[in-house]
Design a protein around this motif. Structure first.
Motif, PDB file in Angstrom:
ATOM      1  N   ARG A   6      38.305  57.296  55.425  1.00  0.00           N
ATOM      2  CA  ARG A   6      37.148  56.558  54.931  1.00  0.00           C
ATOM      3  C   ARG A   6      35.926  56.830  55.810  1.00  0.00           C
ATOM      4  O   ARG A   6      36.035  56.880  57.031  1.00  0.00           O
ATOM      5  CB  ARG A   6      37.450  55.057  54.865  1.00  0.00           C
ATOM      6  CG  ARG A   6      38.456  54.713  53.769  1.00  0.00           C
ATOM      7  CD  ARG A   6      38.515  53.217  53.480  1.00  0.00           C
ATOM      8  NE  ARG A   6      39.406  52.949  52.368  1.00  0.00           N
ATOM      9  CZ  ARG A   6      39.051  52.943  51.085  1.00  0.00           C
ATOM     10  NH1 ARG A   6      37.780  53.196  50.765  1.00  0.00           N
ATOM     11  NH2 ARG A   6      39.923  52.701  50.136  1.00  0.00           N
ATOM     12  N   TYR A   7      34.792  56.988  55.149  1.00  0.00           N
ATOM     13  CA  TYR A   7      33.536  57.272  55.838  1.00  0.00           C
ATOM     14  C   TYR A   7      32.483  56.256  55.437  1.00  0.00           C
ATOM     15  O   TYR A   7      32.374  55.893  54.259  1.00  0.00           O
ATOM     16  CB  TYR A   7      33.045  58.686  55.489  1.00  0.00           C
ATOM     17  CG  TYR A   7      33.950  59.771  56.009  1.00  0.00           C
ATOM     18  CD1 TYR A   7      33.735  60.339  57.261  1.00  0.00           C
ATOM     19  CD2 TYR A   7      35.034  60.210  55.260  1.00  0.00           C
ATOM     20  CE1 TYR A   7      34.571  61.336  57.745  1.00  0.00           C
ATOM     21  CE2 TYR A   7      35.879  61.205  55.735  1.00  0.00           C
ATOM     22  CZ  TYR A   7      35.645  61.759  56.986  1.00  0.00           C
ATOM     23  OH  TYR A   7      36.478  62.728  57.460  1.00  0.00           O
ATOM     24  N   GLU A   8      31.710  55.808  56.405  1.00  0.00           N
ATOM     25  CA  GLU A   8      30.648  54.838  56.153  1.00  0.00           C
ATOM     26  C   GLU A   8      29.599  55.465  55.231  1.00  0.00           C
ATOM     27  O   GLU A   8      29.221  56.627  55.398  1.00  0.00           O
ATOM     28  CB  GLU A   8      30.022  54.427  57.486  1.00  0.00           C
ATOM     29  CG  GLU A   8      29.178  53.164  57.406  1.00  0.00           C
ATOM     30  CD  GLU A   8      27.746  53.491  57.083  1.00  0.00           C
ATOM     31  OE1 GLU A   8      27.094  52.644  56.436  1.00  0.00           O
ATOM     32  OE2 GLU A   8      27.289  54.593  57.470  1.00  0.00           O
ATOM     33  N   VAL A   9      29.139  54.689  54.254  1.00  0.00           N
ATOM     34  CA  VAL A   9      28.305  55.231  53.181  1.00  0.00           C
ATOM     35  C   VAL A   9      27.000  55.820  53.703  1.00  0.00           C
ATOM     36  O   VAL A   9      26.613  56.934  53.319  1.00  0.00           O
ATOM     37  CB  VAL A   9      28.026  54.142  52.117  1.00  0.00           C
ATOM     38  CG1 VAL A   9      27.000  54.638  51.100  1.00  0.00           C
ATOM     39  CG2 VAL A   9      29.319  53.759  51.413  1.00  0.00           C
ATOM     40  N   ASN A  10      26.298  55.129  54.572  1.00  0.00           N
ATOM     41  CA  ASN A  10      25.006  55.624  55.059  1.00  0.00           C
ATOM     42  C   ASN A  10      25.156  56.910  55.866  1.00  0.00           C
ATOM     43  O   ASN A  10      24.347  57.837  55.740  1.00  0.00           O
ATOM     44  CB  ASN A  10      24.312  54.555  55.897  1.00  0.00           C
ATOM     45  CG  ASN A  10      23.811  53.400  55.058  1.00  0.00           C
ATOM     46  OD1 ASN A  10      23.544  53.552  53.868  1.00  0.00           O
ATOM     47  ND2 ASN A  10      23.689  52.227  55.664  1.00  0.00           N
ATOM     48  N   ALA A  11      26.197  56.963  56.689  1.00  0.00           N
ATOM     49  CA  ALA A  11      26.435  58.176  57.480  1.00  0.00           C
ATOM     50  C   ALA A  11      26.764  59.358  56.567  1.00  0.00           C
ATOM     51  O   ALA A  11      26.295  60.487  56.792  1.00  0.00           O
ATOM     52  CB  ALA A  11      27.569  57.940  58.470  1.00  0.00           C
ATOM     53  N   LEU A  12      27.553  59.094  55.546  1.00  0.00           N
ATOM     54  CA  LEU A  12      27.923  60.138  54.596  1.00  0.00           C
ATOM     55  C   LEU A  12      26.700  60.612  53.823  1.00  0.00           C
ATOM     56  O   LEU A  12      26.505  61.819  53.610  1.00  0.00           O
ATOM     57  CB  LEU A  12      28.986  59.598  53.639  1.00  0.00           C
ATOM     58  CG  LEU A  12      29.699  60.588  52.727  1.00  0.00           C
ATOM     59  CD1 LEU A  12      30.336  61.711  53.524  1.00  0.00           C
ATOM     60  CD2 LEU A  12      30.755  59.848  51.903  1.00  0.00           C
ATOM     61  N   SER A  13      25.841  59.681  53.431  1.00  0.00           N
ATOM     62  CA  SER A  13      24.616  60.025  52.713  1.00  0.00           C
ATOM     63  C   SER A  13      23.713  60.914  53.566  1.00  0.00           C
ATOM     64  O   SER A  13      23.192  61.933  53.095  1.00  0.00           O
ATOM     65  CB  SER A  13      23.880  58.749  52.299  1.00  0.00           C
ATOM     66  OG  SER A  13      22.676  59.050  51.646  1.00  0.00           O
ATOM     67  N   THR A  14      23.535  60.551  54.835  1.00  0.00           N
ATOM     68  CA  THR A  14      22.696  61.336  55.741  1.00  0.00           C
ATOM     69  C   THR A  14      23.246  62.747  55.906  1.00  0.00           C
ATOM     70  O   THR A  14      22.501  63.738  55.902  1.00  0.00           O
ATOM     71  CB  THR A  14      22.604  60.646  57.110  1.00  0.00           C
ATOM     72  OG1 THR A  14      22.003  59.355  56.942  1.00  0.00           O
ATOM     73  CG2 THR A  14      21.785  61.461  58.091  1.00  0.00           C
ATOM     74  N   PHE A  15      24.549  62.853  56.040  1.00  0.00           N
ATOM     75  CA  PHE A  15      25.208  64.159  56.203  1.00  0.00           C
ATOM     76  C   PHE A  15      24.962  65.060  54.991  1.00  0.00           C
ATOM     77  O   PHE A  15      24.560  66.224  55.133  1.00  0.00           O
ATOM     78  CB  PHE A  15      26.708  63.941  56.415  1.00  0.00           C
ATOM     79  CG  PHE A  15      27.545  65.184  56.367  1.00  0.00           C
ATOM     80  CD1 PHE A  15      27.564  66.079  57.421  1.00  0.00           C
ATOM     81  CD2 PHE A  15      28.325  65.458  55.244  1.00  0.00           C
ATOM     82  CE1 PHE A  15      28.338  67.236  57.373  1.00  0.00           C
ATOM     83  CE2 PHE A  15      29.108  66.605  55.191  1.00  0.00           C
ATOM     84  CZ  PHE A  15      29.113  67.497  56.253  1.00  0.00           C
ATOM     85  N   VAL A  16      25.160  64.522  53.799  1.00  0.00           N
ATOM     86  CA  VAL A  16      24.997  65.334  52.588  1.00  0.00           C
ATOM     87  C   VAL A  16      23.534  65.704  52.375  1.00  0.00           C
ATOM     88  O   VAL A  16      23.218  66.835  51.991  1.00  0.00           O
ATOM     89  CB  VAL A  16      25.575  64.593  51.358  1.00  0.00           C
ATOM     90  CG1 VAL A  16      25.305  65.391  50.080  1.00  0.00           C
ATOM     91  CG2 VAL A  16      27.076  64.372  51.528  1.00  0.00           C
ATOM     92  N   GLU A  17      22.630  64.768  52.640  1.00  0.00           N
ATOM     93  CA  GLU A  17      21.207  65.083  52.531  1.00  0.00           C
ATOM     94  C   GLU A  17      20.835  66.260  53.434  1.00  0.00           C
ATOM     95  O   GLU A  17      20.080  67.158  53.038  1.00  0.00           O
ATOM     96  CB  GLU A  17      20.358  63.866  52.915  1.00  0.00           C
ATOM     97  CG  GLU A  17      20.236  62.823  51.830  1.00  0.00           C
ATOM     98  CD  GLU A  17      19.337  61.676  52.258  1.00  0.00           C
ATOM     99  OE1 GLU A  17      18.343  61.935  52.975  1.00  0.00           O
ATOM    100  OE2 GLU A  17      19.624  60.532  51.879  1.00  0.00           O
ATOM    101  N   ARG A  18      21.368  66.271  54.652  1.00  0.00           N
ATOM    102  CA  ARG A  18      21.062  67.370  55.580  1.00  0.00           C
ATOM    103  C   ARG A  18      21.614  68.696  55.077  1.00  0.00           C
ATOM    104  O   ARG A  18      20.982  69.750  55.268  1.00  0.00           O
ATOM    105  CB  ARG A  18      21.621  67.043  56.969  1.00  0.00           C
ATOM    106  CG  ARG A  18      20.803  65.973  57.694  1.00  0.00           C
ATOM    107  CD  ARG A  18      21.426  65.585  59.007  1.00  0.00           C
ATOM    108  NE  ARG A  18      20.626  64.559  59.688  1.00  0.00           N
ATOM    109  CZ  ARG A  18      21.065  63.796  60.673  1.00  0.00           C
ATOM    110  NH1 ARG A  18      22.316  63.943  61.111  1.00  0.00           N
ATOM    111  NH2 ARG A  18      20.275  62.895  61.223  1.00  0.00           N
TER     112      ARG A  18
END
Length: 352
Positions: A6-18
């Motif tokens: 499981r991954y925290e949503v905001n961290a995952l969002s930042t990663f994919v955006e980058r």
């Protein structure tokens, strides 16, 4: 077998955006596309969630797909009706812009409609809806792809059109009703998944190139190609077939670009319709009615007591709530794929 992490949503969002930004996407495009793909993942549409990141970025790197906001052209705008030419910009950005435009028309005059032609792959239609239902708006999205033939006409053999999904978000007093239904018996993703798993489909939902109904995915991947049966199958497929023609008219027909143009690249035609109930019987009356109907449905006696009757989107919204609270569950294979892409694009890997 390795367990999902499981991954925290905001961290995952930042990663994919980058990932998208390092691949060349505008910051605005990267943010919107990430939001749509992540929402698909949250709702449980795994084949149309973060699984698409590599495909989208691969298209960008090959030059087939664009990721600059300026490349999306607004051809016309009457305040209620709009037309966009996607020019093969990442589809989630195209559809999000169209929905925003339609929502502006709805908020001003009760209804808005925006059509997009030549958008790159647009992902999961249900993933677009909740931001509009949260505002008390009814949102509908229709989609087809004039470059592809996968589904046969009722009574026919040859693949003619795509699964042509219809999605709608309906506000209630509580969680919205979210529906996302293809006008085919199954999706192409399901057929491919069964082929890759070496399994049969649950029902004979395919038409072989010899005109025989089949549950074997191998009968689709032939030369000449097999096809998927319309929604309703052999018995009632005339209904799904008729609705598929309607979707073709409301998407490629209104877009002015379709099968007659013989496009040679995947490019979705999509139509967004947004309705504001406040201009009709009123939002309170609308949500009173949809909530009352929802309660009638949920209270109805189930065939199987272990499986209560559900509303469309209910299971996905429950998964979404759990993921927001506990993190998004990703399969190790998907994480490995994303991290391989991260290394290629010089982005820090997704941690455990």
């Amino acid at each position: 077998m390795s367990e999902a992490i499981r991954y925290e949503v905001n961290a995952l969002s930042t990663f994919v955006e980058r990932l998208f930004e390092n691949a060349g996407a505008d910051a605005e495009v990267a943010q919107v596309v990430t939001r749509v793909l992540l929402e698909g993942e949250l709702l449980g549409h795994r084949t149309h969630g973060l699984n698409l990141v590599s495909r989208y970025i691969g298209g960008m790197l090959s030059g087939q797909v664009k990721a600059q906001a300026a490349a999306l052209e607004q051809v016309s705008d009457s305040g209620v009706a709009s037309l966009f030419d996607g020019n093969y910009v990442l589809g989630p950005y195209c559809v999000s812009r169209a929905l925003d435009c339609a929502a502006s028309g709805a908020s001003a005059q009760g209804i808005g409609i925006a059509v997009v032609r030549r958008a790159a792959h647009i992902g999961c239609l249900a993933a677009y809806l909740k931001p509009y239902t949260d505002r008390g708006l009814v949102a509908l999205v229709y989609s087809s792809d004039p470059s592809v033939g996968l589904v046969c006409a009722h009574g026919g053999v040859d693949p003619i059109y795509t699964p042509n999904p219809i999605a709608a978000g309906i506000p209630t007093r509580g969680e919205p009703i979210l529906l996302d239904v293809s006008m085919s018996t199954v999706t192409m993703a399901m057929v491919s998944q069964c082929r890759d798993n070496g399994s049969k489909l649950a029902h004979p939902v395919l038409m072989s190139n010899e005109g025989k109904a089949s549950d074997d995915p191998a009968d689709f991947f032939t030369s000449p190609q097999g096809s998927i049966l319309p929604l309703g199958g052999q018995g009632f497929g005339h209904k799904g077939f008729a609705l598929a023609i309607l979707v073709e008219a409301l998407t490629s027909g209104l877009a002015g670009h379709g099968r007659k143009d013989c496009p040679d690249q995947w490019g979705a035609s999509a139509t967004a319709v947004v309705i504001d109930p406040r201009f009709f019987g009123g939002l309170q009356a609308f949500t009173d009615e949809t909530s009352f109907l929802g309660q009638l449905i949920l209270a109805s006696r189930p065939v199987d007591p272990e499986r209560p009757v559900r509303l469309p989107g209910q299971a996905g919204l429950a998964l979404r709530s759990k993921a927001l609270a506990q993190g998004v569950s990703l399969a190790p294979t998907l994480v490995a794929d994303l991290n391989q892409l991260a290394a290629q694009l010089q982005v820090a890997a997704l941690g455990h």
